[in-house]
Scaffold this active site. Sequence first.
Site, PDB file in Angstrom:
ATOM      1  N   PHE A  90       6.200  -0.303  -1.711  1.00 41.73           N
ATOM      2  CA  PHE A  90       4.832   0.145  -1.503  1.00 41.73           C
ATOM      3  C   PHE A  90       4.368  -0.347  -0.138  1.00 41.73           C
ATOM      4  O   PHE A  90       4.372  -1.550   0.127  1.00 41.73           O
ATOM      5  CB  PHE A  90       3.923  -0.392  -2.614  1.00 41.73           C
ATOM      6  CG  PHE A  90       2.595   0.283  -2.634  1.00 41.73           C
ATOM      7  CD1 PHE A  90       2.499   1.625  -2.964  1.00 41.73           C
ATOM      8  CD2 PHE A  90       1.438  -0.406  -2.314  1.00 41.73           C
ATOM      9  CE1 PHE A  90       1.265   2.273  -2.978  1.00 41.73           C
ATOM     10  CE2 PHE A  90       0.207   0.234  -2.324  1.00 41.73           C
ATOM     11  CZ  PHE A  90       0.119   1.571  -2.653  1.00 41.73           C
ATOM     12  N   TYR A 106      -5.094  -3.296 -12.739  1.00 41.62           N
ATOM     13  CA  TYR A 106      -5.518  -1.971 -13.208  1.00 41.62           C
ATOM     14  C   TYR A 106      -4.357  -1.099 -13.665  1.00 41.62           C
ATOM     15  O   TYR A 106      -4.578   0.017 -14.114  1.00 41.62           O
ATOM     16  CB  TYR A 106      -6.355  -1.244 -12.144  1.00 41.62           C
ATOM     17  CG  TYR A 106      -5.766  -1.181 -10.745  1.00 41.62           C
ATOM     18  CD1 TYR A 106      -4.743  -0.297 -10.440  1.00 41.62           C
ATOM     19  CD2 TYR A 106      -6.249  -1.995  -9.735  1.00 41.62           C
ATOM     20  CE1 TYR A 106      -4.216  -0.234  -9.159  1.00 41.62           C
ATOM     21  CE2 TYR A 106      -5.733  -1.947  -8.452  1.00 41.62           C
ATOM     22  CZ  TYR A 106      -4.714  -1.059  -8.166  1.00 41.62           C
ATOM     23  OH  TYR A 106      -4.204  -1.009  -6.903  1.00 41.62           O
ATOM     24  N   LYS A 107      -3.140  -1.608 -13.557  1.00 42.72           N
ATOM     25  CA  LYS A 107      -1.976  -0.840 -14.016  1.00 42.72           C
ATOM     26  C   LYS A 107      -1.644  -1.246 -15.452  1.00 42.72           C
ATOM     27  O   LYS A 107      -2.391  -0.920 -16.374  1.00 42.72           O
ATOM     28  CB  LYS A 107      -0.805  -1.073 -13.061  1.00 42.72           C
ATOM     29  CG  LYS A 107      -1.067  -0.580 -11.632  1.00 42.72           C
ATOM     30  CD  LYS A 107       0.108  -0.919 -10.719  1.00 42.72           C
ATOM     31  CE  LYS A 107      -0.155  -0.462  -9.285  1.00 42.72           C
ATOM     32  NZ  LYS A 107      -0.103   0.997  -9.133  1.00 42.72           N
ATOM     33  N   ARG A 118       7.841   9.782 -11.237  1.00 45.06           N
ATOM     34  CA  ARG A 118       7.776   8.477 -11.901  1.00 45.06           C
ATOM     35  C   ARG A 118       7.151   8.639 -13.278  1.00 45.06           C
ATOM     36  O   ARG A 118       6.133   9.316 -13.429  1.00 45.06           O
ATOM     37  CB  ARG A 118       6.880   7.511 -11.115  1.00 45.06           C
ATOM     38  CG  ARG A 118       7.325   7.183  -9.733  1.00 45.06           C
ATOM     39  CD  ARG A 118       6.523   5.988  -9.182  1.00 45.06           C
ATOM     40  NE  ARG A 118       5.075   6.177  -9.334  1.00 45.06           N
ATOM     41  CZ  ARG A 118       4.176   5.255  -9.010  1.00 45.06           C
ATOM     42  NH1 ARG A 118       4.574   4.070  -8.538  1.00 45.06           N
ATOM     43  NH2 ARG A 118       2.894   5.491  -9.154  1.00 45.06           N
ATOM     44  N   ASP A 144       4.732 -10.003  -5.062  1.00 45.47           N
ATOM     45  CA  ASP A 144       3.752  -8.987  -5.453  1.00 45.47           C
ATOM     46  C   ASP A 144       4.137  -8.501  -6.855  1.00 45.47           C
ATOM     47  O   ASP A 144       5.205  -7.934  -7.057  1.00 45.47           O
ATOM     48  CB  ASP A 144       3.783  -7.845  -4.433  1.00 45.47           C
ATOM     49  CG  ASP A 144       2.780  -6.735  -4.765  1.00 45.47           C
ATOM     50  OD1 ASP A 144       2.359  -6.619  -5.935  1.00 45.47           O
ATOM     51  OD2 ASP A 144       2.446  -5.966  -3.843  1.00 45.47           O
TER      52      ASP A 144
END
Lengths: 413, 413
Positions: free
Chosen positions: A129, A223-224, A372, A198
């Site tokens: 990312f 938030y995932k 994904r 991370d």
Amino acid sequence: MSVSLEDARQRDRLDPLAGWKAHFELPEGVLYLDGNSLGAQPLAARQAVAGTLDQWRDELIGGWNQGWFDAPERLGRLLAPVLGAGEDEVLVTDNITLNLFKLLGYILGPGGESSQAGRGVVLSEGGNFPADGYIAEGFSHLAAHEHRVLPEGEPLESHLEGVDVVVLSQVNYRTGALRDMAATTRLVHDHGAEVIWDLAHSAGALPVALNACDVRYAVGCTYKYLNGGPGAPGFVHVRRDYQSRGWQPLSGWHGHAAPFAFAPDYAPAADLTRFRTGTHSALAYSALEASLAMWARVDMAALRDKSLALTELFRACLADVFAAHGIEDITPAPEARGSQVSLVAGEHGFAIVQALIARGVIGDYREPGLMRFGFAPLYLSHEDVWQAARHFREVVESGEYRAERFQVRSEVT
Amino acid sequence: MSVSLEDARQRDRLDPLAGWKAHFELPEGVLYLDGNSLGAQPLAARQAVAGTLDQWRDELIGGWNQGWFDAPERLGRLLAPVLGAGEDEVLVTDNITLNLFKLLGYILGPGGESSQAGRGVVLSEGGNFPADGYIAEGFSHLAAHEHRVLPEGEPLESHLEGVDVVVLSQVNYRTGALRDMAATTRLVHDHGAEVIWDLAHSAGALPVALNACDVRYAVGCTYKYLNGGPGAPGFVHVRRDYQSRGWQPLSGWHGHAAPFAFAPDYAPAADLTRFRTGTHSALAYSALEASLAMWARVDMAALRDKSLALTELFRACLADVFAAHGIEDITPAPEARGSQVSLVAGEHGFAIVQALIARGVIGDYREPGLMRFGFAPLYLSHEDVWQAARHFREVVESGEYRAERFQVRSEVT
């Protein structure tokens, strides 16, 4: 399919985590395989947010004395066990980008652990990312350090020479590949460098073992897989004995040793509180707190078992479709996997994802060419996964994804 | 008192802003004079937040395509007219501390307007809210610049020599003193420096005229007079022709020119969007949007008239009490005042504020010795202010503030 619907249902009957699904708000007719982007809503979130709105209305400024002000530390204590950390080693604050900047300054800045009179070197990961690289670049640019990028696919050990801080994701956002946290941390420390982990795609996706892996620094979002709500606050982890070793450069008043003394000079709090900046959203924290109160009770070993069972089920149901239609399953082996299935379908990937969304099966697409599918074990059943696989098979075998309307790119995703 | 209750009621009957009070949730039995710390709740906030919870539940990740992602720019457009700025000159994001850091890096960092090969000099204000100094210190420390502090009460012009960037509040958080924004901006520019205005205590308190005052840079918060909710997001202002002149050091992926291209290198958005960092809370933004939609319709000239009328009313009702009890009214003259009354009552200030709170009259206390009373013209009537003054008189004249229970300091306020 290689697994029958009845088999899937039988697995649900034996699933020790099956009861958690009832703790979530899930819309009718949706099979949600995008919990790796935004987690579903816990039932408790609405009431928690309504409670904070009541507090704001009734207590007004007094609300800050009644739980709002201490939320970053309190939520950190709830989250810590999910990450394998001590309860005073996690602070919920700001977002990953900002927390990475703070840690880079804390480690490399004046007075930090790897304090540099001259140029320090920060290494971020290519092929991951890109935001972690963006902020490493911003930090290095401002503070006159050097930012290098580890080329995708190359071994870390051959790029550690002269490096001071490495930023690595535990789980890659595209491939779902899981790094060996213990071995990698040891490798970096043996080279005299620090590593910041991370955890965006691992926190809540699998048991993270920060202390057992000797991790000193980590960041992540909630938030995932952690279901904290859209744009819920991020977190920062610093091991206890590393918490007063440096200057946190985003030195805000909430991180002051005595914020309400309004002293003219900055003096950082002795502990992790120094990683706070300014005033945070009480509404955002209340939704997240409802979710973390739930997560503190989750059996993380059972979560991992179910995560692997669900990803394997999806792959097993579709292996023949992948082979027949030139779809490459790049999902790593179970022990080297997060909680997602990653597929490369070349030019058709985007349209297949759109056609699935039209049927209520939500996955996502990431340029270039990647589909994904994330599997959140708390609210997905084996039957859900079986049904999602059936839709996938039908979309691909019928060619329905070739319709014009599935080719249009939306602006944001 | 020098003004009668009937007089106060008559003024309410003539008040062109009287209708706004019905747009707020106000608890029974409370006279709220602390809108300068946390604004009261707009009626529309609850429904807006509930709508975002519905979106999260029903649309899941799709919510980001349906208004969440663009909220920083959209809310900036709503806020701009309240600040006297162009609609593409305000971005709602992060908090004051973080936005100040971004602007300092943007101006002083590599490629910035006042780009420095060597040391730059940042000047912050002594005797004002110390957080602006804390972050100026953090920035200067990390980026090897120099941080100076303007001693309280000394004229700015005698401290501008060699200074590159000045951080000033339009309204002082303690005294309520209003700086002459046009003259001060001209003075700083004439010295070849830049000024960043902090609007924490002026945005929503009075008409701010950024463009008319030739302001290039400003920051502020929305949880005080703007009623955005506890810890609602802050904002950053950059004049249109200054929006692509520097590197924003907190370079997050939401500030990228193409965030969803996931390009390996950072390329800032051409406009103010480059001041975004990472993912923001959709819940926090929805409460604020409900309030800003209201503010976009407020007559700011009428707001200023009423603000001055209310502060004068409070002072007039109590002038004899102040004189008789050694309370010093340090509120500046009307034209040099924000929207607060500031009183110094030595050792008794804290207890008087506590005794007033026990009667439902909410003001606040700031060390050392200062009582602050903020007047939010949208939800305070003249009668409210008259009643608050009556309570103040009774608390002081009866000596009820001397009770033991009003001497206990709470940990946070």
